[in-house]
Design an enzyme around this catalytic site. Structure first.
Site, short mmCIF file in Angstrom:
data_model
loop_
_atom_site.label_atom_id
_atom_site.label_comp_id
_atom_site.label_asym_id
_atom_site.label_seq_id
_atom_site.Cartn_x
_atom_site.Cartn_y
_atom_site.Cartn_z
N ASP A 614 0.85 -1.18 0.00
CA ASP A 614 0.00 0.00 0.00
C ASP A 614 0.89 1.24 0.00
O ASP A 614 2.10 1.15 0.25
CB ASP A 614 -0.90 -0.04 1.25
CG ASP A 614 -1.82 1.17 1.32
OD1 ASP A 614 -2.32 1.60 0.27
OD2 ASP A 614 -2.03 1.68 2.43
N THR A 616 -0.32 4.92 1.20
CA THR A 616 -0.60 5.81 2.33
C THR A 616 -0.49 5.05 3.64
O THR A 616 -1.19 4.07 3.87
CB THR A 616 -2.01 6.41 2.19
OG1 THR A 616 -2.11 7.07 0.92
CG2 THR A 616 -2.28 7.40 3.30
N THR A 831 -4.37 16.39 -3.64
CA THR A 831 -5.11 17.60 -3.99
C THR A 831 -6.59 17.47 -3.64
O THR A 831 -7.18 16.40 -3.71
CB THR A 831 -4.98 17.89 -5.49
OG1 THR A 831 -5.46 16.77 -6.24
CG2 THR A 831 -3.53 18.15 -5.86
N THR A 911 -2.51 1.48 -4.66
CA THR A 911 -2.99 2.61 -3.87
C THR A 911 -4.31 3.11 -4.42
O THR A 911 -4.65 2.87 -5.59
CB THR A 911 -1.96 3.75 -3.86
OG1 THR A 911 -2.47 4.86 -3.13
CG2 THR A 911 -1.64 4.20 -5.27
#
Length: 1305
Positions: A614, A616, A831, A911
């Site tokens: 992964d 994050t 973002t 991800t």
């Protein structure tokens, strides 16, 4: 003023919500039970006594009714009061205390007639009568049968629940595939699963058969079981029965004992959870019967419960009850840090903060206390103190922790439905909850709450019920924890196996290491060779007219004699080795906090060829920090944030000449400057206005709640939210001058950090939370211009933020959004696009009407609600700006990934982030090497284009593939084989916008196609499915909770620990187990070769060479410790293993354990067995073994004493050389000596020679102490060990192994 309370009317009809049967009710006049009950029965209008269940929300907020015992304490309760405290307080009050409850005193100490016992007997004066009931066989049985209790009767939980034991369970089970309608606080018409937790694998009667089946399904154990059972047959008996039974029984006892201890531990944990005490609210009608109970009203025992409230015809009391006895429909009370025992819908939440309880003035308390306690006459009506409710009290906010459910550590906001929040607790029986069928979706819930108002005698028609929708925000699932300082009342809707957690928990597959599978295949080859050898020996014996026994009997006896070829200690040694490896891993100070949860696969850590990670929280720290904003014309980052702060200070600082310095700011407030900024240009004012609008939107559009916690005696404000991105943004707004001061269900208050004054106050109308499908979050707020929230007019705005992929079609047309989001993504920033839309009162009213109608539908509710939002709100939003949030890399991620790549491991990053962010992280983390080509496949919607993009990669297998989730789904659907055949050859693959299901599918696909070992690593609940699908699952204890860690085979605290786990511990575990397994096979094979040589010399007769304790001692006392000490061996140091990761890549070539190495060990065993037994027979003679009863069957001539003496001398020589040969072979295999190795080898040698005097029945002790014995032993041992040792030394010189090269040996 609140609605006046009704006087008690004994003959009034039951409320509409009461579902008890009239013909089963027990009418009891309480005049004989309490001296003043007749007086107090007609004077119960005090507002402190009860609250009318029909009071509306506004009345509830203005007129707070306080239970009597809290008034005596002088304040509302700030902590839960236990039963003993309340009972003691009641017992010490005077006789006038009985006046204050309309249904009689709960204290029977001063009464002449105590309450009825459960059997109906009374000990004093009694008034009342029981209606005659039809006598049936079932009623007779129910009144006489008493089930035995396995718990102590002194337990408070048991005593409190004993009064409900007479409830007859419904006969029909509820259909789990249908919706359920739950009457709150009443008995349900159908039966639901019990709330008992059971993680036990076995029952007392299934333990033995299931564990035995689990053991004997393995080939080795079944083989030895058949061998042991064969010794029952006299014709097949070789020696003592215990010789074959004892080793198998020992192995089974160890395994069954371990399983039993594990299951006992699970049962103890279950019992602890099941016996955890909870407070259940029991409702009664005015006569004291349990509401909704059938089979007669129940009586409460003296002191078993405390009466808490009374309203109308229903009163309630709180009783303790164990978790396993909680049922659907029960109302439970939860306090801070208490685990939720079942899936519940929150009905009411009461804040226990100190600020909310200091609202009653002392003079009023004194008047109330005197009038209610000391006065024996009619009690006058005293109005409740008028106190303004706090926002948290009226809205009923509560926070829960869900880390044990979904892996997220942040608090979740939960709110009760306003329909139930406005009710008194005694009015809960008028509620009905409609819920869907049990579901495993922890983030979704659809239900409805219905309030049926009780009818009054003068009402012509019953009032229509009130309904309100229920969503996930009104629930708390089992095993979540109440985190806020509040008291929550909730109704149970799902129990036991139907809770969200139980349905979401999938049993992980039983993982078997690749080494065990390889060893198992080798043992099958050995068994085939053994069977072939037995047939050959019998066939040769028949050609030489050796027909003493039937041929199949001879074959079976040979198979039993050769059973040591597959030693039973093989699995024991390997399992013990795994335990040692796990101990090494968990006690390695270089990787603290590492936990081995699956101890059966440590060797697979050394066989990993694919790593799926992964991003994050795994490669990154999941610590967010807002780094950049863009407002359309200018962007701000780093030092430029000071300019943003100056804009905010100007925008939210009141003007000195303003007539009202406390005027609140709204979006329409003009942006002005102060002091020296009067000459600011129009452009600067426009930019300042845009910055203010963006920051204001960021400060309002979120689900963050500030909470105050006491840490070391000091109050600390922390932010709680389900997303670390939102917390990072709110912290940033505070840093630049706009602080989130207060947030509840209905309002948000913002404060200027420069002036410390409140600058923005909004009323929250609607919140649309973030979902993984929608990828956006919205909120509708109304700005206030005064300090009170009573305004009906005010600017209404809809704010929304989300991913650029969805927001680009929602915001107005612009020419800079796509470019700026791509720029931020290239910098590795996450973002968010922020927009707003102003709504008129008419627009909002129209939206509210349609949205409310959509929210009441039980079928397709989410779709209908989203359609209303899309059509009324999500169009034409004003684009305010973009934010870029940085997620920092984990410590030492770059060198770790580089080392793993050099170790020959192909790395995939899966991800859910966007393409540009994934690309940036892949480059910055060195996942993609410098200069490596990145081939991007994104937004592919056609099958032919997807295939064309794959064909390009066939000629460029050194590239990195970057693919998004949409294209990946297309590939897996139409071009699965083509995609995986190319992807597995690439050094790096990055898949973004992946769902948890796609991650697991990719892991399964790689496993199925390559047949290689894959390792998956992650830190969040969305990684659990991928981790469980892997051969080796590694979970990181991160900011997203412990769910991945708990589901994984190995738990670590940082990603960089993975390199040591694989390159050092994994490599050592595999090499040690491979050497140990082959050596154990060699140890069993060599003794079988000796048996074969003896049988050939004895005329191909299946007679035993080593019998009884010689055979047992060889496999245990004399060789076990030295052979097992090989688990401490290592060929290189840790520094060299990290310096040369190519050593790890060698393990995937199967040079350590393969058919080649196996047959080399077979050749060594055959050579040494032939030399040891052959030379022993040549130097001493063969002789004949003493005859056993089984040998007497068909035997020709008994052996002579000389033949027996010769046999014992030969056995003494060959057995001694055999033991010393094994010790010598262990010494030859050791690369790095350990003190335990030296001790085990020397200790075993001394133990063998020390035990020889006790082996006189098997060897000639006189021959053992002679010189002739010594030189024969030395000669045979030299011939057996010399040639294999010479060949090994020459081979290392000609083709030195890699570990000798790096060590410089």
């Amino acid at each position: 003023m609140s609605t006046p309370h009704q006087y008690h009317q004994p003959n009034a009809p039951d409320p509409a919500g009461d579902d008890t049967d009239d013909d089963l009710d027990l009418d009891l006049e309480l005049a004989g039970l309490a001296p003043h009950s007749s007086t107090s029965n007609h004077h119960s209008s005090s507002p402190f006594h009860s609250r009318n269940s029909s009071s509306n929300t506004h009345d509830f907020g203005r007129h707070r009714h306080i239970p009597l015992r809290n008034l005596r304490a002088g304040r509302l309760r700030s902590r839960p009061r236990n039963e003993d405290e309340d009972l003691e307080e009641l017992l010490h009050n005077g006789p006038g205390e009985a006046n204050r409850e309309s249904s009689g005193s709960v204290d029977s100490t001063h009464d002449g007639a105590p309450l009825l016992h459960s059997n109906g007997a009374t000990t004093g004066k009694r008034s009342g009568r029981r209606r005659p009931r039809p006598t049936t066989t079932l009623s007779k049985l129910s009144s006489t049968l008493r089930l035995p209790s396995f718990r102590s009767s002194s337990s408070p939980l048991d005593n409190s629940h004993a009064e409900d034991e007479g409830d007859e369970e419904p006969e029909d089970d509820h259909d789990p595939s249908s919706n359920r309608s739950i009457a709150v606080g009443s008995r349900q018409p159908t039966r639901f699963p019990p709330n008992a937790i059971s993680n036990a694998k076995y029952t007392p009667w299934s333990f033995v058969p299931r564990t035995l089946y689990g053991e004997f399904k393995f080939f080795l154990n079944m083989y030895f079981l058949l061998v042991a059972l064969s010794q029952i047959i006299p014709a097949l008996r070789i020696g003592y029965l215990t010789t074959y039974i004892a080793p198998l029984a020992f192995v089974l006892a160890v395994t069954l004992g371990k399983e039993a201890m594990d299951d006992i531990a699970r049962r103890r944990r279950d019992a602890e959870a099941n016996s955890e005490g909870y407070t259940v609210v029991v409702f009664e009608d005015v006569n004291g019967g349990v509401k909704g109970a059938r089979g007669g009203k129940k009586r409460r025992r003296n002191g078993s419960a405390v009466l808490n409230g009374d309203a109308g015809h229903v009163k309630y009391r709180e009783v303790p009850r164990p978790s396993k006895d909680i049922k659907v429909g029960d109302v439970i009370r939860l306090d801070k840090n208490q685990r939720v025992p079942a899936d519940v819908v929150i009905l009411k939440s009461i804040s226990n903060d100190v600020s909310t309880v200091e609202m009653v003035h002392q003079p009023l308390e004194t008047v109330v206390e005197e009038s209610l306690i000391e006065t024996e006459g009619p009690t006058p009506s005293i109005p409740a103190p008028v106190t303004a409710p706090t926002e948290s009290e009226s809205s009923g906010e509560a926070f829960i922790r869900t880390d044990q459910l979904d892996g997220e550590t942040d608090w979740k906001l939960r709110i009760p439905c306003q329909l139930s929040q406005s009710l008194d607790i005694s009015g809960f029986t008028n509620l009905k909850v409609t819920a869907g069928k049990p579901d495993r979706k922890v983030n979704e819930f659809v239900g409805m709450l219905e309030l049926v108002e009780p009818t009054s005698p003068g009402d012509e028609a019953p009032p229509s019920p009130k309904r309100a929708p229920l969503s996930i925000d009104n629930t708390a699932w089992a095993n979540t924890v109440l985190a806020s300082t509040s008291t929550v009342y909730a109704v149970v809707i799902y129990t036991g196996s139907q809770t969200r957690q139980a349905l979401s928990t999938s049993s992980s597959r039983s993982k078997v290491g690749l080494l065990e599978l390889e060893i198992n295949s080798l043992t099958k080859i050995l068994c085939a060779l053994t069977f072939s050898l037995s047939l050959i020996l019998v066939l040769i014996g028949r050609t030489q007219h050796q027909e003493v026994r039937k041929w199949y009997i001879s074959v079976m006896r040979f198979l039993i004699l050769f059973s040591t070829v597959v030693p039973i200690s093989l699995r024991v040694n390997l399992d013990m080795g795994k335990t040692v490896y796990a101990w090494f891993i968990e006690h390695d100070k270089g990787i603290p906090g590492t936990v081995v949860r699956t101890s059966t696969i440590p060797e697979d850590l050394g066989r990993v060829e694919y790593l799926l990670s992964d991003k994050t929280g795994t490669l990154t720290q999941n610590e967010m920090e807002l780094k950049k904003i863009h407002v359309g014309t200018v962007s701000y980052a780093n030092e430029a944030m000071d300019e943003v702060s100056s804009y905010i200070n100007q925008a939210f600082s009141p003007q000195s000449d303003s007539p009202n310095s406390s005027t609140l700011i709204t979006p329409s407030t003009p942006f002005t400057t102060t002091g020296g900024t009067n000459t600011a240009t129009r452009t600067r004012r426009e930019i300042g206005s845009r910055v203010r609008d963006l920051v204001l939107a960021l400060a309002l559009c979120h689900n963050v709640t500030p909470t105050t916690e006491e840490i070391d005696g000091q109050s600390t404000v922390t932010y709680q939210a389900s997303s670390p991105d939102e917390i990072a943004i709110v912290r940033w707004t505070e840093a630049i001058g706009l602080r989130l001061l207060q947030r509840d269900r209905h309002s948000i208050v913002l404060q200027s950090t420069k002036t410390g004054k409140t600058v923005v106050r909004v009323r929250i109308h609607n919140v649309f939370p973030f979902t993984s499908e929608g990828k956006r979050m919205g909120i509708i707020v109304q700005f206030l211009t005064g300090e009170t929230d009573t305004e009906k007019e005010g600017e209404i705005y809809f704010y929304q933020k989300g991913a650029d992929t969805v927001m680009s079609t929602i915001v107005s047309t612009n020419d800079w959004l796509d470019e700026e989001t791509a720029n931020m993504a290239r910098e590795g920033l996450r973002t968010l696009v922020i927009g707003r839309k102003k709504l008129s009162q008419s627009q909002y009213s129209e939206f509210t009407t349609r949205y409310s109608n959509a929210s009441l539908s039980l079928q397709g509710r989410d779709t209908a609600m989203q359609e209303v939002i899309s059509s009324h709100l999500e169009n034409g939003l004003e684009l305010l700006g973009i934010t870029g949030v940085e997620d920092k890399l984990q410590r030492d991620v770059k060198p770790s990934l580089e080392l793993l790549r050099n170790a020959g491991i192909k790395i995939w990053m899966l991800t859910g982030d966007k393409v540009e962010t994934a690309r940036c992280v892949a480059v910055s983390s060195k996942l993609v090497a410098r200069g490596q080509y990145i081939h991007t496949i994104a937004k592919v919607k056609r099958k032919d284009l997807a295939l064309d993009s794959l064909q390009f990669l066939r000629s460029k297998l050194d590239a990195c593939l970057l693919i998004d989730g949409e294209s990946l789904a297309l590939m897996l659907q139409y071009h699965r084989d083509e995609f995986i055949s190319i992807a597995v050859k690439l050094p790096t693959v990055v898949a973004c916008r992946c769902t948890p299901t796609q991650k697991a599918d990719v892991a399964k696909l790689i496993r199925a196609y390559t047949k290689k070992r894959i390792c998956c690593i992650g830190d969040g609940g969305n990684d659990v499915s991928m981790i469980q699908a892997a051969d080796v699952g590694v979970g990181i204890v991160g900011k997203e909770g412990r769910q991945a860690s708990l589901a994984a085979d190995f738990s670590i605290e940082q990603f960089c620990y993975l390199t040591k786990l694989l390159v050092w511990h994994g490599r050592n575990s595999y090499k040690r187990s491979a050497k140990l397994g082959q050596f154990v096979i060699h140890r069993g094979l060599i003794i079988s070769v000796c048996q074969t040589m003896f049988s050939i010399a004895g005329g191909f007769e299946p007679n035993a060479l080593y019998r009884d304790w010689l055979l047992v001692g060889y496999a245990t006392i004399y060789t076990l410790a030295p052979v097992f000490s090989l688990v401490l061996d290592r060929d290189v140091d840790e520094s060299l293993a990290n310096l040369y990761p190519e050593l790890y890549a060698e393990l995937t070539t199967n040079r350590t354990l393969s058919y080649r190495t196996f047959f080399i060990w077979v050749a060594i065993s055959i050579y040494q067995g032939c030399i040891i037994q052959g030379l022993s027979q040549l130097l001493v003679g063969v002789g004949r073994a003493p005859q056993t009863p089984s040998q007497g069957v068909g035997a020709n001539i008994p052996p002579t004493p000389n033949e027996i003496a010769t046999f014992k001398k030969m056995v003494a020589l060959s057995y001694t050389v055999l033991i010393l040969n094994e010790l010598g072979m262990v010494c030859a295999e050791i690369v790095t000596w350990h003190p335990i190795m030296i001790f085990s080898i020397l200790g075993t040698g001394l133990a063998f020679f020390g035990s020889l005097p006790f082996l006189g029945g098997y060897v000639d002790l006189g021959f053992v102490i002679s010189v002739g014995f010594l030189w024969r032993v030395g000669f045979v041992l030299a011939v057996a060990l010399g040639p294999p040792w010479v060949v090994r030394v020459v081979g290392r010189r000609l083709r030195p192994p890699s570990y000798r090269k790096v060590r410089g040996v």
